[in-house]
Every structure is written in C-alpha cells, then in structure tokens.
Design a protein around this motif. Structure first.
Motif: not given
Ligand SMILES: CCC(=O)NCCNC(=O)CCNC(=O)[C@H](O)C(C)(C)COP(=O)(O)O
Length: 344
Positions: A2, A5-6, A121, A124, A169, A171
């Motif tokens: 990926n 950023e996450l 996954d 992201w 989540v 970024r």
C-alpha cells in the motif's frame, strides 16, 4: 504494497454477555473433549441483536473515539459471513445509515473470517487512490445462532461468538500508524468449506445446520491432510513475512500479537508453536473469554489491547487474519500515542 500513510483513529467493539463453556458442556450443548482441547472459558452470545445492529453500536463508539463525523468518512466497508437478518438487503448501507449517516460508498466485504482485515487492506488502497479521500469506517458484525448454526459444533476447534467491531482509519492522523497490510490467498483450499456437496438453491440447502467439519472431511479425503496442513502453514508464513518486510521489522521486534479467536489447539499449531510466540504477548487470555467473532477478531483484539492500556508509544502489534478460501492478512500497527482511556 500500500502507498501513503494510514492511521487508526478509533476502535469500537460491542459484545453481548458471555456464556460459560462449562455450562454448555454441563447441559450437553458442547462436547467436553472439544471444550478441553479449545481451553475456551466463555463465548459472547446475542439474545436477539443481529450482526448489523451490533456493528452499528461498535461503529458509533469508534466514530466518537475518533472524533470523526460524516465529512471524515469516504468509505464504509462492512464484513460478515453469516446471516445478517434479512434475505435480500444491504447491511453495509444499514451500518452507514445508523452510524455515520453520510453518502459515501458503502459496501460489503465477504471473505469469511478474514473479512475485517481484507476490508482494512482494501480501504487503504481506496483512500490512497484519491487525495480528496481521507477516512474510512470498517465494521464487522455476526450472530452465529440457531437454527442454522451451532456455535459449539458447526466448526469443532472454534467456538463462534456474536458481536460487532469497528475501526476508523484515516490518511491524516490517529493514535496508531498502520505500517503495513499484506494479504495472500490459496484458492485451491476453497473446497475445504464446500466439500463434495453440489451448489444449493437456497441457504442451508445441504443440511439444516452448518457442518464445516463434514465439508473438511470430504475435502481432506481428496486433497490429503498433510498437504492441506502444509498449504495452510505456508500461506500464513508468507503473509507474515510480507507484512513484516514491508514494515521493516523482524518478528522479534513485535511487542503484541492479535491472534484469531480460535481454540487453543488450533492457535498452538498455526501460531504459537509455529512462530514461537509467547501466549502472554497475545490476546489469547482475553479471546478465550470471547470466542470467534467471525471477521471481527483483529479489530476486537486491537481494541482490547488499547483499552487495557498495555500498549504505549512505539509499541508494535501484529494483527493476524485468516479466512476460509483460504486467505490470510497480516498488519503491522505502531502505537503513536496512548489514547485517552477515560472514554474506554
Ligand atoms: C469458516 C470460518 C473461517 O474462515 N475460519 C478460518 C479458517 N479456518 C481455520 O483457520 C481453522 C483451522 N483449520 C485449518 O487450519 C485447516 O482446516 C486444517 C489445517 C486443514 C485442519 O485444521 P483442524 O480443523 O484440524 O484444526
């Protein structure tokens, strides 16, 4: 691998009360030998709440902890794998409607027990694809109840629990950084949860109660037990190596392990002995009181570690997901700040 950023901004879990395994053994619902092999203590059991309803409660908790509102969420993914309460319906839309209440895409991820990690996954990559996107709400929710499912006998070696979990989540920022997520699959093993049965015309078309052991027996008779065990082991090893490599870590650098809520025998074979993991550095002591939350184990386990305060800045967690298919996911999560525990 990926890109960008996450971060994890918020976690949420909603679990119904637990039933003791000893009580299920005493009244004949659970086989004593299987109970002994699993070393499970209790399993959370819904008295009537459906998976999506429990997912909504978990989502509201995660959104509140993340201080996230409708403008912060650009994707809703809901993972499950048993009956969600209606035959033709959109559970992800229900979760979106009753939690974040916005108009971004809301979709389901059905990858059996790996659905939660698969959603992480996918989220992201979805967020990284457009600089205008910043956050996602990921939920899981299942109720493994009669008449179609026997939480004690449908999959010997794993006791199934009811509950909802959620992750917000982003970024931009969060209390933890997702350093890597890896996912691999072994579709040659999909027959293990299909067996020799023909495709059915309706749910529970083969038998009145799900019997995964029957499917596994049929499959192993053809595929072979040793080759299957080796294939499962290889898939798990590949995904761990990939996630650690992408995070620039070795297994020895990991502080805590969030394991699937499998029974002890299965955990011992697939994780503890295989990777030389100290059970005290895993979520086992807690997961043995909860049971297998379907796609939700990794989110629930991370929430538990954060809530119990055992993680501090710089600590790393390895989240494991495994699902029929098979598919395996693994994520490295680094704690950046200790979340405010007053709201936990
Ligand atoms: C169906 C729910 C789901 O997706 N569960 C995750 C996949 N199942 C597991 O990881 C349970 C462990 N089973 C296995 O690894 C394979 O069935 C084996 C390795 C072939 C036999 O394991 P056993 O049933 O003897 O514990």
């Amino acid at each position: 691998m990926n890109t960008g950023e996450l971060y994890v901004r918020g976690t949420g879990v909603w679990l119904p009360p637990a039933e003791r395994v000893a009580d299920a053994v005493a009244d004949g619902r659970c086989d004593p030998a299987v109970a002994r092999a699993t070393r499970m203590e209790s399993v959370t059991v819904s008295a009537g709440d459906a998976g999506p309803e429990m997912a909504v409660r978990a989502a509201r908790t995660a959104l509140a902890r993340a201080c996230a509102g409708p403008a912060d969420i650009d994707l809703v993914l809901h993972a499950s794998f048993y009956h969600q309460g209606f035959d033709i319906w959109a559970p992800a839309s229900y979760v979106q409607h009753h939690s974040v209440g916005n108009h971004c895409p809301a979709m389901e991820v059905r990858q059996v027990s790996n659905g939660g990690m698969a959603a992480l996954d996918l989220a992201w990559a979805y967020l990284a694809a457009d600089p205008g996107r910043s956050g996602a709400l990921l939920t899981t929710g299942d109720r493994f109840c009669p008449p179609g499912f026997d939480r004690w006998r449908s999959d010997p070696g794993t006791f199934y629990a009811d509950g909802g979990t959620a992750l917000v989540v982003s970024r931009r920022s969060g209390f933890a950084r997702v350093r890597s997520v890896a996912t691999v699959s072994a579709p040659d093993l999909e027959g293990m949860h299909r067996g020799d049965d023909p495709f059915a015309a309706a749910p529970l078309g083969h038998r009145p109660v799900v019997d995964l052991e029957a499917h596994k027996r049929d499959f192993l008779a053809r595929y072979g037990t040793s080759p299957a065990v080796a294939r499962v082991s290889a898939g798990q090893e590949t995904v761990v190596k990939q996630a650690l490599a992408e995070a620039g870590l070795g297994l020895g650098d990991v502080d805590r392990f969030v394991l699937p809520h499998l029974g002890h025998r299965r955990l011992q074979v697939a994780y503890l002995a295989k990777f030389g993991i100290d059970p005290d550095r895993t979520t086992w002591s807690w997961s043995r009181t909860v049971g297998h939350l379907g796609a939700g184990d990794p989110f629930a386990g991370l929430d538990h570690l954060v809530s119990e305060g055992s993680l501090g800045p710089g600590d790393t967690c390895l989240l494991f997901g495994v699902g029929a298919g098979f598919s395996w996911s693994c994520a490295v999560v680094e704690i950046l700040t200790r979340p405010d525990r007053r709201d936990r």
